[in-house]
Design an enzyme around this catalytic site. Structure first.
Site, PDB file in Angstrom:
ATOM      1  N   ALA A  76       0.847  -1.190   0.000  1.00 35.27           N
ATOM      2  CA  ALA A  76       0.000   0.000   0.000  1.00 35.27           C
ATOM      3  C   ALA A  76       0.890   1.250   0.000  1.00 35.27           C
ATOM      4  CB  ALA A  76      -0.895  -0.007   1.237  1.00 35.27           C
ATOM      5  N   GLN A 106       0.807   3.700   2.019  1.00 34.35           N
ATOM      6  CA  GLN A 106       1.241   3.940   3.398  1.00 34.35           C
ATOM      7  C   GLN A 106       1.780   2.655   4.045  1.00 34.35           C
ATOM      8  OE1 GLN A 106       1.836   6.534   5.286  1.00 34.35           O
ATOM      9  NE2 GLN A 106       1.404   7.887   3.582  1.00 34.35           N
ATOM     10  N   SER A 107       2.362   1.780   3.264  1.00 41.03           N
ATOM     11  CA  SER A 107       2.874   0.519   3.812  1.00 41.03           C
ATOM     12  C   SER A 107       4.063   0.741   4.749  1.00 41.03           C
ATOM     13  CB  SER A 107       3.311  -0.379   2.652  1.00 41.03           C
ATOM     14  OG  SER A 107       4.090  -1.456   3.141  1.00 41.03           O
ATOM     15  N   ASN A 108       3.991   0.097   5.899  1.00 45.49           N
ATOM     16  CA  ASN A 108       5.141   0.089   6.806  1.00 45.49           C
ATOM     17  C   ASN A 108       6.189  -0.909   6.319  1.00 45.49           C
ATOM     18  OD1 ASN A 108       3.988   1.861   8.915  1.00 45.49           O
ATOM     19  ND2 ASN A 108       2.465   0.212   9.030  1.00 45.49           N
ATOM     20  N   PHE A 109       5.716  -1.930   5.598  1.00 46.40           N
ATOM     21  CA  PHE A 109       6.614  -2.963   5.082  1.00 46.40           C
ATOM     22  C   PHE A 109       7.611  -2.366   4.091  1.00 46.40           C
ATOM     23  CE2 PHE A 109       5.947  -7.838   4.586  1.00 46.40           C
ATOM     24  CZ  PHE A 109       7.292  -8.058   4.810  1.00 46.40           C
TER      25      PHE A 109
END
Ligand SMILES: *Cc1c(COP(=O)(O)O)cnc(C)c1O
Length: 330
Positions: free
Chosen positions: A76, A78-81
């Site tokens: 996404a 806003q992915s933290n990954f």
């Protein structure tokens, strides 16, 4: 055949600040009538931390064995990954390509300019975009095309594969976390944790049961409804059993999912989630995030009535950079 032995067969780059702290949340706990504890996986130490650090220790272990020069990941906006991948890749001297999927409908302008999107940019990753956020197969195919382009330029690309037909490598980090939790020596009546790709949830559940720890774990749905997520967890546990080459110790009754905090959908907050974020911050100075841990705390608060006086562990999985991308809703 112990969990520890089976885990040690998988390459790992130990980069996280581990073990993470385990702390009481005395004030919110008192309000809720619980002996409330928090596992601080928001403090795993790399570029604002979070659960993906534990998962990436194993993905990047494989990348090193493959002598990769570039790592590729999709997620996404806003992915933290993706943000954590960019940071760990930078430290290992690897290039990083991030494919950003449009998974949230009608996002605010901050969505693409602040929070994790800003950090991906600062961490020097090459950014690509993919218009659909619910097309795992299509997103993976496009990532493979980017990888082919890199190979043609003489690079060695390594794709971090996240779709459900790929081995659940990231779950190894949470099986490892089960060993860590047991070493920290406290017992709980129930653990609450986010269930998204389900690798965090499955790794911890598999790990604890493999170590003969029967603590109930409730996964809070953050991406799919309860029925879909239950099937996902069941499948990923079987996949993890194959990856670890160990029998699956989890029984059907161990798979506990709560879908009541998901609405209105992935990456979108309802009033209960906003209240949960405010209460954790105001009571105990703990910052939650809008996409995952705010919903987990909302689920925990709803369950508190039937857990009066019990010792409950809230597993913080990080994600706070996204707060800044949701500023206009908070
Ligand atoms: C990705 C993420 C989760 C969900 O973890 P899964 O392993 O995908 O289920 C939870 N919390 C935060 C902050 C995350 O970034």
């Amino acid at each position: 055949m112990s969990l520890h032995t089976q885990l040690s067969k998988h390459p790992r780059v130990a980069m996280g600040h581990l073990p993470t702290p385990l702390e009481p949340m005395p004030n919110l706990g008192a309000q809720l009538g619980l002996d409330l504890w928090i596992k601080r996986d928001d403090c795993t130490g790399i570029a604002m931390g979070g659960n993906k650090v534990r998962q990436l220790e194993y993905y990047l272990g494989k990348a090193q064995v493959a002598k990769a020069t570039q790592v590729l990941i999709t997620g996404a906006v806003q992915s933290n990954f993706t943000r954590t991948t960019a940071a760990m890749a930078a430290k290992l001297g690897l290039g990083c390509h991030i494919q950003m999927e449009e998974r949230v409908k009608n996002p605010s302008a901050l969505h693409h300019s602040n929070g994790n999107a800003l950090l991906d940019h600062l961490l020097g990753a090459t950014l690509h975009s993919y218009p659909d956020g619910e097309d795992e197969a299509g997103a993976d195919a496009n990532l493979r095309t980017i990888a082919e382009g890199l190979t043609a330029k003489g690079e060695t690309p390594f794709i971090i594969p996240l779709s459900a037909d790929q081995p659940p490598t990231g779950a190894l980090g949470y099986a490892q976390a089960a060993l860590e939790l047991i070493t920290q020596g406290k017992e709980y009546d129930e653990i609450f944790i986010a269930s998204g790709s389900a690798l965090t949830h499955c790794g911890l559940l598999f790990g604890l049961r493999a170590l003969d720890d029967e603590t109930p774990i409730t996964g809070i749905c953050v991406r799919r409804d309860r029925t879909q997520q239950t099937a996902r967890v069941r499948q990923r546990l079987e996949d993890l059993s194959t990856l670890l080459d160990m029998p699956n110790p989890v029984t059907e009754k161990d798979i506990r999912l709560d879908g009541s905090a998901l609405a209105p959908g992935y990456g979108r907050m309802n009033e209960e989630t906003k209240n949960a974020i405010r209460r954790a911050a105001e009571c105990d100075g703990v910052l939650l995030d809008p996409v995952y841990t705010g919903k987990v705390m909302s689920g925990l608060i709803s369950a508190a009535q039937k857990l009066q006086g019990k010792r409950v562990l809230f597993w913080h999985t990080g994600g706070q950079p996204a707060l800044f991308a949701y500023a206009d809703e908070l």
